[in-house]
Design a protein around this motif. Structure first.
Motif, mmCIF file in Angstrom:
data_model
loop_
_atom_site.group_PDB
_atom_site.id
_atom_site.type_symbol
_atom_site.label_atom_id
_atom_site.label_comp_id
_atom_site.label_asym_id
_atom_site.label_seq_id
_atom_site.Cartn_x
_atom_site.Cartn_y
_atom_site.Cartn_z
ATOM 1 N N VAL A 184 5.181 -10.102 30.948
ATOM 2 C CA VAL A 184 3.710 -9.959 30.999
ATOM 3 C C VAL A 184 3.073 -9.911 29.887
ATOM 4 O O VAL A 184 1.984 -10.600 29.602
ATOM 5 C CB VAL A 184 3.204 -8.699 31.808
ATOM 6 C CG1 VAL A 184 1.936 -8.544 32.078
ATOM 7 C CG2 VAL A 184 3.905 -9.048 33.281
ATOM 8 N N THR A 185 3.450 -9.027 28.967
ATOM 9 C CA THR A 185 2.707 -8.767 27.608
ATOM 10 C C THR A 185 3.040 -10.140 26.789
ATOM 11 O O THR A 185 1.906 -10.304 26.086
ATOM 12 C CB THR A 185 3.362 -7.667 26.814
ATOM 13 O OG1 THR A 185 4.809 -7.936 26.534
ATOM 14 C CG2 THR A 185 2.953 -6.235 27.543
ATOM 15 N N ILE A 200 0.370 -12.635 27.914
ATOM 16 C CA ILE A 200 -0.921 -12.097 27.666
ATOM 17 C C ILE A 200 -0.990 -12.585 26.152
ATOM 18 O O ILE A 200 -2.443 -13.114 25.706
ATOM 19 C CB ILE A 200 -1.206 -10.681 27.546
ATOM 20 C CG1 ILE A 200 -1.260 -10.087 29.261
ATOM 21 C CG2 ILE A 200 -2.474 -10.314 27.040
ATOM 22 C CD1 ILE A 200 -1.062 -8.631 29.490
ATOM 23 N N ASP A 201 -0.065 -12.407 25.443
ATOM 24 C CA ASP A 201 -0.265 -12.905 23.821
ATOM 25 C C ASP A 201 -0.371 -14.350 23.766
ATOM 26 O O ASP A 201 -1.225 -14.857 23.052
ATOM 27 C CB ASP A 201 1.057 -12.458 23.216
ATOM 28 C CG ASP A 201 0.932 -12.772 21.710
ATOM 29 O OD1 ASP A 201 -0.243 -12.029 20.991
ATOM 30 O OD2 ASP A 201 1.709 -13.176 21.241
ATOM 31 N N GLU A 243 -1.300 -16.575 26.083
ATOM 32 C CA GLU A 243 -2.642 -17.297 26.574
ATOM 33 C C GLU A 243 -3.977 -16.549 25.861
ATOM 34 O O GLU A 243 -5.000 -16.871 26.353
ATOM 35 C CB GLU A 243 -2.599 -16.749 28.174
ATOM 36 C CG GLU A 243 -1.671 -17.291 28.898
ATOM 37 C CD GLU A 243 -1.741 -19.130 29.146
ATOM 38 O OE1 GLU A 243 -2.893 -19.406 28.861
ATOM 39 O OE2 GLU A 243 -0.865 -19.632 29.207
ATOM 40 N N TRP A 266 -5.340 -13.573 26.291
ATOM 41 C CA TRP A 266 -6.179 -13.139 27.414
ATOM 42 C C TRP A 266 -6.534 -11.618 26.724
ATOM 43 O O TRP A 266 -5.786 -11.035 25.956
ATOM 44 C CB TRP A 266 -5.592 -12.697 28.463
ATOM 45 C CG TRP A 266 -5.079 -13.898 29.354
ATOM 46 C CD1 TRP A 266 -5.847 -15.099 29.551
ATOM 47 C CD2 TRP A 266 -4.038 -14.202 30.248
ATOM 48 N NE1 TRP A 266 -5.412 -16.126 30.149
ATOM 49 C CE2 TRP A 266 -4.105 -15.597 30.908
ATOM 50 C CE3 TRP A 266 -2.982 -13.305 30.472
ATOM 51 C CZ2 TRP A 266 -3.189 -15.894 31.701
ATOM 52 C CZ3 TRP A 266 -2.124 -13.819 31.685
ATOM 53 C CH2 TRP A 266 -2.378 -15.199 32.211
ATOM 54 N N SER A 267 -7.678 -11.131 27.219
ATOM 55 C CA SER A 267 -8.124 -9.974 26.682
ATOM 56 C C SER A 267 -7.192 -8.863 27.566
ATOM 57 O O SER A 267 -7.027 -9.297 28.876
ATOM 58 C CB SER A 267 -9.693 -9.521 27.388
ATOM 59 O OG SER A 267 -10.055 -8.471 27.469
ATOM 60 N N LEU A 268 -6.929 -7.689 27.207
ATOM 61 C CA LEU A 268 -6.320 -6.818 27.649
ATOM 62 C C LEU A 268 -7.087 -6.022 28.939
ATOM 63 O O LEU A 268 -6.112 -5.620 29.871
ATOM 64 C CB LEU A 268 -5.724 -5.740 26.913
ATOM 65 C CG LEU A 268 -4.728 -6.061 25.897
ATOM 66 C CD1 LEU A 268 -4.397 -5.077 24.760
ATOM 67 C CD2 LEU A 268 -3.333 -6.406 26.558
ATOM 68 N N VAL A 272 -6.720 -9.487 32.974
ATOM 69 C CA VAL A 272 -5.385 -10.328 33.164
ATOM 70 C C VAL A 272 -5.258 -10.898 34.402
ATOM 71 O O VAL A 272 -5.334 -10.027 35.577
ATOM 72 C CB VAL A 272 -4.326 -9.479 32.742
ATOM 73 C CG1 VAL A 272 -2.758 -10.156 32.933
ATOM 74 C CG2 VAL A 272 -4.165 -8.947 31.404
ATOM 75 N N CYS A 312 -0.697 -15.055 36.489
ATOM 76 C CA CYS A 312 0.570 -14.516 36.164
ATOM 77 C C CYS A 312 1.865 -14.730 37.128
ATOM 78 O O CYS A 312 2.857 -14.916 36.775
ATOM 79 C CB CYS A 312 0.548 -13.066 36.027
ATOM 80 S SG CYS A 312 -0.323 -12.225 34.486
ATOM 81 N N TYR A 342 -7.964 -9.621 39.105
ATOM 82 C CA TYR A 342 -7.587 -9.269 37.846
ATOM 83 C C TYR A 342 -7.175 -7.608 37.380
ATOM 84 O O TYR A 342 -7.188 -6.819 38.364
ATOM 85 C CB TYR A 342 -8.925 -9.441 36.784
ATOM 86 C CG TYR A 342 -9.582 -10.837 36.764
ATOM 87 C CD1 TYR A 342 -8.779 -11.559 35.573
ATOM 88 C CD2 TYR A 342 -10.256 -11.357 37.468
ATOM 89 C CE1 TYR A 342 -9.317 -13.053 35.438
ATOM 90 C CE2 TYR A 342 -10.836 -12.638 37.594
ATOM 91 C CZ TYR A 342 -10.186 -13.198 36.511
ATOM 92 O OH TYR A 342 -10.766 -14.495 36.332
ATOM 93 N N MET A 395 -5.174 -3.645 31.668
ATOM 94 C CA MET A 395 -3.999 -3.131 31.193
ATOM 95 C C MET A 395 -4.065 -1.692 30.562
ATOM 96 O O MET A 395 -5.160 -1.556 29.786
ATOM 97 C CB MET A 395 -3.076 -3.972 30.192
ATOM 98 C CG MET A 395 -2.822 -5.283 30.870
ATOM 99 S SD MET A 395 -2.135 -5.560 32.277
ATOM 100 C CE MET A 395 -0.341 -4.624 31.975
#
Length: 391
Positions: free
Chosen positions: A207-208, A211-212, A214, A216-218, A221, A226, A258, A261
């Motif tokens: 997942v992390t 996120i990195d 793409e 994305w803002s934490l 998500v 996902c 969404y 995190m």
């Protein structure tokens, strides 16, 4: 069967003034089945009594080697026998003075009643902490290592449904279900399971990394993406579970799901991963490696590790080691014995995360320390040590 004349004669012999007594007279006799031990009395607080009268159930829980507790839908109570100097009589259909006053015909009569049973004690209840350590212990017998795990397919350990846990754990249903959320348990094929830590970290890493990649803002998500991107690597149920464990679910104005995190929880999990294979870690080196290991944009802080790791400031250089509150005993005295065997003297700041969960309703950490520890001053700082020798 006594007559009114016999009752009046008895009152006169006892030198009692009938005018000072209620006019109704109960003449008691023992029924053919009357005996001690046939019935048990339970003293209830008004709230519990109202629940019972409304149709709710009370359940006594505990195995043979455990002290029984009584559970309502959302609370747990210790059960203790209280002796009474007066014999308590069970009289079916017995009316209270208020009921007799409302029934004018009965209030002036002689009432013949049979005693169905008697007792010289009763059970009293005292609110207590639910005994939930066993819940994690049972689920950790067979942690879930993923759908392809050979161990999971051949395991002989028991798996537990909600009904199984209700019969084994000394806590109310609501307390058990809440604790299952706290320990991030999930239902797999109808059974409650805890993810094996390495598998949990593998899912979180997927997942992390997404996120990195793409950017994305934490705090935003997207669930759908996902599942689409990671569904080929792991079951979608597991991807959603890890998002639920490490994030807060919400729905935007367009109806899309969404997750925001939880930075502290992710940092804490990565710290546990780093610490679990080392006896002790140089503190400054650990902090450097820890910060490098968390996703970009997250900031590590030692206060994220409360109840998970302990810093030894007396060593040179300072060190840090894994000490999980989940691994400590549930009993108050055993918990303090364990802590004082690890470290002779504790500051209140250091010990609080390891005893906070022992506080009963309206009880403070300070009150616990007063009962189980002795305070003294060391270099101008108040510290606590054991009241009894620790072997």
């Amino acid at each position: 069967m006594r007559s009114r004349a016999e009752v009046d004669a008895t009152l006169q012999t006892a030198k009692l003034n009938p005018a000072e007594l209620l006019p109704a007279v109960h003449c008691l006799s023992f029924g053919p089945q009357a005996g001690a031990g046939e019935c048990c009395l339970l003293q209830l607080e008004p709230g519990l009594c109202a629940e019972l009268e409304a149709g709710s159930s009370l359940v006594i829980r505990g195995e043979k080697d455990e002290q029984a507790v009584l559970c309502s839908k959302d609370k747990t109570y210790d059960m203790k026998i209280a002796d009474t100097s007066n014999m308590l009589l069970f009289i079916p259909g017995c009316k209270t003075p208020e009921q007799l006053n409302a029934d004018h015909q009965a209030s002036c009569s002689i009432i013949h009643s049979q005693i169905a049973g008697f007792s010289s004690n009763y059970w009293e209840l005292r609110r207590c902490r639910p005994k939930l350590k066993k819940l994690r212990k049972l689920l950790m017998e067979d942690p879930y290592e993923g759908p392809d795990s050979w161990k999971d397919q051949t395991s002989t350990f028991s798996k537990y449904t909600t009904e199984d846990l209700l019969s084994l754990i000394q806590a109310s249903e609501e307390e058990i279900l809440h604790q299952l959320q706290v320990i991030d348990a999930c239902k797999i094929e109808g059974y409650w399971r805890i993810l094996e830590f390495d598998y949990e970290m593998k899912l979180l890493n997927h997942v992390t990394q997404l996120i990195d990649s793409e950017s994305w803002s934490l705090s935003k998500v997207p669930l759908r993406t996902c599942l689409e991107e990671l569904g080929s690597l792991e079951p979608t149920e597991m991807i959603e579970h890890i998002l639920l464990s490490y994030g807060r679910k919400y729905i935007d104005d367009a109806g899309e799901v969404y997750f925001e995190m939880h930075e502290d929880k992710i940092c804490r999990a990565i710290a546990q991963m780093l610490l679990q294979n080392a006896v002790k870690f140089n503190l400054s080196e650990f902090q450097e490696v820890w910060q490098q290991s968390v996703p970009e944009g997250m900031t590590t802080r030692l206060d994220q590790l409360k109840g998970l790791a302990l810093v030894d400031k007396s060593s040179r250089p300072e060190t840090i080691f894994l000490l999980k509150v989940d691994d400590l005993p549930e009993d108050n005295q055993e918990r303090f014995n364990s802590l004082f065997s690890i470290r002779e003297k504790w500051t209140e700041v250091d010990i609080t995360p390891y005893i906070q969960d022992l506080c009963a309703e309206k009880q403070t950490v300070g009150a616990l320390l007063t009962k189980y520890a002795r305070s003294s001053m060391q270099n101008g700082v108040k510290v606590y040590n054991s009241r009894r020798p620790i072997s």
